[in-house]
Scaffold this motif. Structure first.
Motif, PDB file in Angstrom:
ATOM      1  N   ARG A   8      21.269  30.371   4.056  1.00  0.00           N
ATOM      2  CA  ARG A   8      20.304  29.333   4.422  1.00  0.00           C
ATOM      3  C   ARG A   8      19.777  29.547   5.839  1.00  0.00           C
ATOM      4  O   ARG A   8      18.639  29.191   6.138  1.00  0.00           O
ATOM      5  CB  ARG A   8      20.945  27.955   4.293  1.00  0.00           C
ATOM      6  N   SER A  91      18.120  22.745  -0.392  1.00  0.00           N
ATOM      7  CA  SER A  91      18.122  23.571   0.816  1.00  0.00           C
ATOM      8  C   SER A  91      18.070  25.064   0.501  1.00  0.00           C
ATOM      9  O   SER A  91      17.947  25.885   1.416  1.00  0.00           O
ATOM     10  CB  SER A  91      19.349  23.269   1.674  1.00  0.00           C
ATOM     11  N   LEU A  92      18.155  25.421  -0.783  1.00  0.00           N
ATOM     12  CA  LEU A  92      18.034  26.824  -1.191  1.00  0.00           C
ATOM     13  C   LEU A  92      16.636  27.176  -1.663  1.00  0.00           C
ATOM     14  O   LEU A  92      16.336  28.359  -1.863  1.00  0.00           O
ATOM     15  CB  LEU A  92      19.016  27.123  -2.333  1.00  0.00           C
ATOM     16  N   LEU A  97      12.979  27.270   2.522  1.00  0.00           N
ATOM     17  CA  LEU A  97      13.381  28.390   3.372  1.00  0.00           C
ATOM     18  C   LEU A  97      12.172  29.005   4.072  1.00  0.00           C
ATOM     19  O   LEU A  97      12.274  29.458   5.216  1.00  0.00           O
ATOM     20  CB  LEU A  97      14.100  29.453   2.538  1.00  0.00           C
ATOM     21  N   VAL A 112      20.126  22.884   8.954  1.00  0.00           N
ATOM     22  CA  VAL A 112      20.941  23.340   7.821  1.00  0.00           C
ATOM     23  C   VAL A 112      22.322  22.702   7.865  1.00  0.00           C
ATOM     24  O   VAL A 112      22.826  22.192   6.852  1.00  0.00           O
ATOM     25  CB  VAL A 112      21.054  24.881   7.819  1.00  0.00           C
ATOM     26  N   ASN A 232      17.369  30.643  -6.600  1.00  0.00           N
ATOM     27  CA  ASN A 232      17.447  29.644  -5.525  1.00  0.00           C
ATOM     28  C   ASN A 232      17.474  28.220  -6.088  1.00  0.00           C
ATOM     29  O   ASN A 232      16.836  27.309  -5.561  1.00  0.00           O
ATOM     30  CB  ASN A 232      16.289  29.822  -4.543  1.00  0.00           C
TER      31      ASN A 232
END
Length: 274
Positions: A8, A91-92, A97, A112, A232
């Motif tokens: 991350r 968050s993936l 990102l 993160v 992801n």
């Protein structure tokens, strides 16, 4: 957990695994009797190593050919441990990102650690050697930037699956009207070939230009196969062209239309997929 943290922070599984290897070597040389909480200690080591790599990478990024996108990682099953919380899955996402790339390394680390791993500011402060107040300010700055972009990728997973399927079907048929209707007027398509695969060097913007671009790339004249895959923690497709080159494609969406398209064709990033 540590691999997920490093990924991350870096957006590259290759770099994340390098960081973990270096962290492991440091762990071998530590007096374990002096480490009260291994998880916290290793999180600090991995975060600091990742930040060092982020700073070094900023200079190297200037010589990267075209757009740089995060390295796609298959997550069924997940190599990052359980993704049982929405924050861990979100968050993936490639879209997030990509946004995090615009933050400073400290802003990205605080965002993160606090959002995905729910660490309190006091603990983040220990990891970054900053005050809790400083970390809180970094988080608010990062959140303001992220939230400004997040309005463009609020669609549910099922909605993204529907839009992705419809977009690919229309592209293969060369149906410009359908493609244009599926894409938001201010959408952007990013293509990462890294100078090693055929890809648009600059982002493609606007529904009309995106429709024409992808009808030209995936239309009836081209022999391509498209295999659904989870990357992801989101729906994606692995595209294989007649010449054997492979690309991953994911989307962001909001309000019933595609707002972002992310295509990775750099062979250094794609081989682990599929």
């Amino acid at each position: 957990m540590l691999l997920g943290l490093a990924y991350r922070l870096l957006g590259s599984r290759h770099d994340a695994e390098d960081v973990l290897q270096e962290a492991y070597l440091r762990w071998l040389g530590v007096d374990r009797a002096r480490v009260d909480e291994p998880r916290r200690y290793l999180s600090r080591v991995v975060t600091r190593l990742a930040l060092d790599r982020l700073r070094a990478r900023q200079a190297a990024r200037e010589t990267y050919v075209g757009t740089w996108l995060p390295e796609p990682v298959p997550t069924a099953p997940s190599p990052f441990g359980p993704l049982d919380r929405v924050e861990l899955r979100d968050s993936l996402s490639t879209a997030l990102l990509h946004v995090l790339e615009r933050l400073t390394p400290p802003e990205r680390a605080v965002y993160v650690l606090h959002t995905a791993f729910d660490l309190p500011y006091a603990e983040i402060a220990e990891i970054l050697d900053r005050s809790a107040a400083d970390c809180r300010q970094l988080y608010h700055r990062a959140t303001a930037r992220v939230h400004h972009e997040q309005r463009r990728f609020t669609a549910s997973r099922s909605e993204r699956e529907r839009l992705l399927d419809a977009f690919l079907a229309a592209a293969r048929d060369g149906d410009l009207a359908a493609l244009t209707d599926l894409v938001a007027a201010d959408a952007t398509a990013w293509n990462d070939g890294g100078g090693r695969a055929r890809a648009a060097l600059n982002p493609v913007t606007g529904a009309d230009r995106i429709a024409r671009f992808y009808a030209g790339v995936y239309g009836p004249r081209h022999r391509v196969t498209m295999d659904p895959i989870e990357l992801n923690a989101e729906p994606a497709v692995l595209v294989t062209r007649a010449d054997g080159s492979r690309y991953t494609l994911t989307i962001a969406a909001a309000d019933g239309r595609i707002t972002g398209i992310y295509v990775v064709g750099n062979p250094a990033k794609v081989p682990a997929v599929g």
